[in-house]
Scaffold this motif. Sequence first.
Motif, PDB file in Angstrom:
ATOM      1  N   GLY A   1       0.786  -1.229  -0.044  1.00  0.00           N
ATOM      2  CA  GLY A   1       0.060  -0.178  -0.155  1.00  0.00           C
ATOM      3  C   GLY A   1       0.978   1.016  -0.012  1.00  0.00           C
ATOM      4  N   ARG A   2       0.119   2.267  -0.236  1.00  0.00           N
ATOM      5  CA  ARG A   2       0.768   3.691  -0.242  1.00  0.00           C
ATOM      6  C   ARG A   2       0.337   4.630   0.441  1.00  0.00           C
ATOM      7  NH1 ARG A   2       1.520   5.941  -5.735  1.00  0.00           N
ATOM      8  NH2 ARG A   2      -0.542   5.815  -5.977  1.00  0.00           N
ATOM      9  N   VAL A   3       1.001   5.563   1.124  1.00  0.00           N
ATOM     10  CA  VAL A   3       0.802   6.783   2.073  1.00  0.00           C
ATOM     11  C   VAL A   3       1.024   8.017   1.189  1.00  0.00           C
ATOM     12  CG1 VAL A   3       0.899   7.820   4.140  1.00  0.00           C
ATOM     13  CG2 VAL A   3       0.856   5.362   4.143  1.00  0.00           C
ATOM     14  N   LEU A   4       0.031   8.697   0.644  1.00  0.00           N
ATOM     15  CA  LEU A   4       0.468  10.126  -0.183  1.00  0.00           C
ATOM     16  C   LEU A   4       0.000  11.074   0.766  1.00  0.00           C
ATOM     17  CD1 LEU A   4      -1.595   8.693  -3.118  1.00  0.00           C
ATOM     18  CD2 LEU A   4       0.918   8.668  -2.680  1.00  0.00           C
ATOM     19  N   TYR A   5       1.140  12.185   0.629  1.00  0.00           N
ATOM     20  CA  TYR A   5       0.888  13.376   1.435  1.00  0.00           C
ATOM     21  C   TYR A   5       0.895  14.771   0.423  1.00  0.00           C
ATOM     22  CZ  TYR A   5       1.710  17.282   4.584  1.00  0.00           C
ATOM     23  OH  TYR A   5       1.897  18.478   5.253  1.00  0.00           O
ATOM     24  N   ARG A   6       0.052  15.326   0.355  1.00  0.00           N
ATOM     25  CA  ARG A   6       0.149  16.791  -0.360  1.00  0.00           C
ATOM     26  C   ARG A   6       0.981  17.907   0.379  1.00  0.00           C
ATOM     27  NH1 ARG A   6      -3.056  21.106  -0.163  1.00  0.00           N
ATOM     28  NH2 ARG A   6      -4.860  20.280   0.920  1.00  0.00           N
ATOM     29  N   THR A   7       2.140  18.174  -0.121  1.00  0.00           N
ATOM     30  CA  THR A   7       2.962  18.973   0.442  1.00  0.00           C
ATOM     31  C   THR A   7       2.535  20.544  -0.170  1.00  0.00           C
ATOM     32  OG1 THR A   7       4.399  18.970  -1.681  1.00  0.00           O
ATOM     33  CG2 THR A   7       4.956  17.317   0.122  1.00  0.00           C
ATOM     34  N   ARG A   8       3.530  21.257   0.728  1.00  0.00           N
ATOM     35  CA  ARG A   8       3.392  22.857   0.456  1.00  0.00           C
ATOM     36  C   ARG A   8       3.584  23.191  -0.765  1.00  0.00           C
ATOM     37  NH1 ARG A   8       3.026  25.428   6.246  1.00  0.00           N
ATOM     38  NH2 ARG A   8       3.736  23.782   7.346  1.00  0.00           N
ATOM     39  N   HIS A   9       4.715  22.676  -1.426  1.00  0.00           N
ATOM     40  CA  HIS A   9       5.194  23.357  -2.519  1.00  0.00           C
ATOM     41  C   HIS A   9       5.481  22.113  -3.709  1.00  0.00           C
ATOM     42  CE1 HIS A   9       5.637  26.901  -0.481  1.00  0.00           C
ATOM     43  NE2 HIS A   9       6.431  26.237   0.563  1.00  0.00           N
ATOM     44  N   GLN A  10       5.451  20.929  -3.280  1.00  0.00           N
ATOM     45  CA  GLN A  10       6.027  20.000  -4.349  1.00  0.00           C
ATOM     46  C   GLN A  10       4.907  18.973  -4.707  1.00  0.00           C
ATOM     47  OE1 GLN A  10       9.141  19.635  -1.842  1.00  0.00           O
ATOM     48  NE2 GLN A  10      10.583  19.893  -3.284  1.00  0.00           N
ATOM     49  N   GLY A  11       3.541  19.439  -4.603  1.00  0.00           N
ATOM     50  CA  GLY A  11       2.344  18.439  -5.013  1.00  0.00           C
ATOM     51  C   GLY A  11       2.342  17.477  -3.913  1.00  0.00           C
ATOM     52  N   THR A  12       1.663  16.200  -4.517  1.00  0.00           N
ATOM     53  CA  THR A  12       1.413  15.126  -3.706  1.00  0.00           C
ATOM     54  C   THR A  12       2.614  14.021  -3.875  1.00  0.00           C
ATOM     55  OG1 THR A  12      -0.824  15.512  -3.713  1.00  0.00           O
ATOM     56  CG2 THR A  12      -0.186  13.258  -3.080  1.00  0.00           C
ATOM     57  N   VAL A  13       3.228  13.728  -2.631  1.00  0.00           N
ATOM     58  CA  VAL A  13       4.206  12.640  -2.864  1.00  0.00           C
ATOM     59  C   VAL A  13       3.836  11.464  -1.867  1.00  0.00           C
ATOM     60  CG1 VAL A  13       5.913  14.483  -2.885  1.00  0.00           C
ATOM     61  CG2 VAL A  13       5.367  13.581  -0.561  1.00  0.00           C
ATOM     62  N   ASP A  14       4.580  10.372  -2.567  1.00  0.00           N
ATOM     63  CA  ASP A  14       4.215   9.111  -1.668  1.00  0.00           C
ATOM     64  C   ASP A  14       5.585   9.187  -0.477  1.00  0.00           C
ATOM     65  OD1 ASP A  14       4.795   6.528  -0.642  1.00  0.00           O
ATOM     66  OD2 ASP A  14       4.394   5.517  -2.683  1.00  0.00           O
ATOM     67  N   ILE A  15       5.079   9.095   0.908  1.00  0.00           N
ATOM     68  CA  ILE A  15       5.992   9.404   1.801  1.00  0.00           C
ATOM     69  C   ILE A  15       7.250   8.337   1.817  1.00  0.00           C
ATOM     70  CG2 ILE A  15       4.491  10.913   3.072  1.00  0.00           C
ATOM     71  CD1 ILE A  15       4.345   8.420   4.943  1.00  0.00           C
ATOM     72  N   TYR A  16       6.618   7.094   1.584  1.00  0.00           N
ATOM     73  CA  TYR A  16       7.941   6.112   1.504  1.00  0.00           C
ATOM     74  C   TYR A  16       8.699   6.066   0.262  1.00  0.00           C
ATOM     75  CZ  TYR A  16       5.823   4.847   5.815  1.00  0.00           C
ATOM     76  OH  TYR A  16       5.212   4.801   7.147  1.00  0.00           O
ATOM     77  N   GLY A  17       8.296   6.685  -0.570  1.00  0.00           N
ATOM     78  CA  GLY A  17       9.019   7.176  -2.082  1.00  0.00           C
ATOM     79  C   GLY A  17      10.234   8.108  -1.843  1.00  0.00           C
TER      80      GLY A  17
END
Lengths: 234, 261
Positions: free
Chosen positions: B64-80
């Motif tokens: 599975g994946r955990v995605l986070y919408r950062t302030r400046h760099q869009g949405t990232v996969d935190i374990y990526g």
Amino acid sequence: MSDVMIRVENLGKTFTLHNQGGVAMEVLRGVEFEVRAGECLVLNGPSGAGKSTLLRSLYANYRLQRGRVWIRHRGALLDLAGAEPRRVLEVRRETIGYVSQFLRAVPRVPAVDVVAEPLRLRGEMAAVARRKAAALLERLNISARLMELAPSTFSGGEQQRVNIARGFLPGYPVLLLDEPTASLDATNRAVVIRLIEEAKAGGAAVVGIFHDAEVREAVATAVHDMTAAAPAAA
Amino acid sequence: MTNETEQPLLRAVGVSHWYGGTLGCRDVDLDLHAGEVLGIVGESGSGKSTLLACLSARLRPAAGRVLYRTRHQGTVDIYGLGEAERRLLMRTDWGIVHQNPRDGLRLAVSAGGNVGERLMAVGARHYGRIRETARAWLERVEIDAGRIDDRPDTFSGGMQQRLQIARNLVTQPRLVFMDEPTGGLDVSVQARLLDLLRGLVADLGLAAVVVTHDLAVTRLLAHRLLVMRRGEVVESGLTDQVLDDPQHPYTQLLVSSVLQP
């Protein structure tokens, strides 16, 4: 003719008690009505007929098995029964007020802040929200000294007036009232009748349960008979 | 039209984790939006702490994946993300409030230092300003500013927990993870902490994930609830819906088992 604010279509609610042998209790079946701006629909019926269940269903506190609850929100009718949780919260913040029978007191929070909270959630400045809350509480005969205390130690009637103030302060276009006058004296009952009349005059659609015949006759524009809504008890 | 704030801040997709052959959590999907408080309830061993660890970048899920919408760099996969990027994100955007304040505080450092070092970690250098901010935060969490130079191991449990909250919020995170924040505290202390948390979350517009086994806590703090049992989410909805009209047999059992004082 004024706008439809609430439209209920084929509403059905059944409680399944999984830990009591899976008993299914059908409380509401095929409920239908409309309420327009400025109207007050009174739910009528004996205890156990499902009046409070219906009111809670209109607030999306109870989840429905069948039917739709259309609420006029931001100008258009929205089916609250099928809405996303975030949308339901938005509708509750902006459009629907619900005065429950009993106040759910939060530890340590003064009555005036309990009343001001819905205004604050709508972005009102703290000081302004507090001032408006205090004025309404004063109308409901809660003294300035009392309103600075947490309502958990208040009498039943005082708690109910705090609850009423919290429900009426934001001026919601849709108001759901569950026996708001049950433990009030004649003076405060009269204040609540005036508040309901003011809300109607301001274009609010009200749905209420009132055991008190005097209140019911003063505010009702229509009556919904609930004896027909409850399926025969098994 | 998709508005930026309409995108979830945090999203979990099919998050699963096993400890050896033992299930931690399975197939969890969730969305959390800015300003939203999500409660995760369930009994011990239901997987809620495992899920929290996976969501908060402390435990890489097996699937599975955990995605986070950062302030400046869009949405990232935190374990990526690389380790350094992930740590920066945790330091600047997130807070983690542990059940035991000793896990979230440095006991050998003064109260003011505990708050101030978080500011320094994100680049603050001016000693006077750091101390002033630390003092303001101590007052905000109702700790007498006169205790600023005292070590937290001289504080009561409730004070330690409030200090841990100040340490987490001083850097103005967007998202806070809380693991049983009121566990282990006396009831009167719990009420004060809850009231404080309620106010802070609303005033700062924080998003939060709160794990607790105390349903009354969720009623006061959470907008939405997930109910977990044996590693899986068995029910979700608005907090008042789940508590007042529980659908799943397990949720009905949980809700009906609470004593009403």
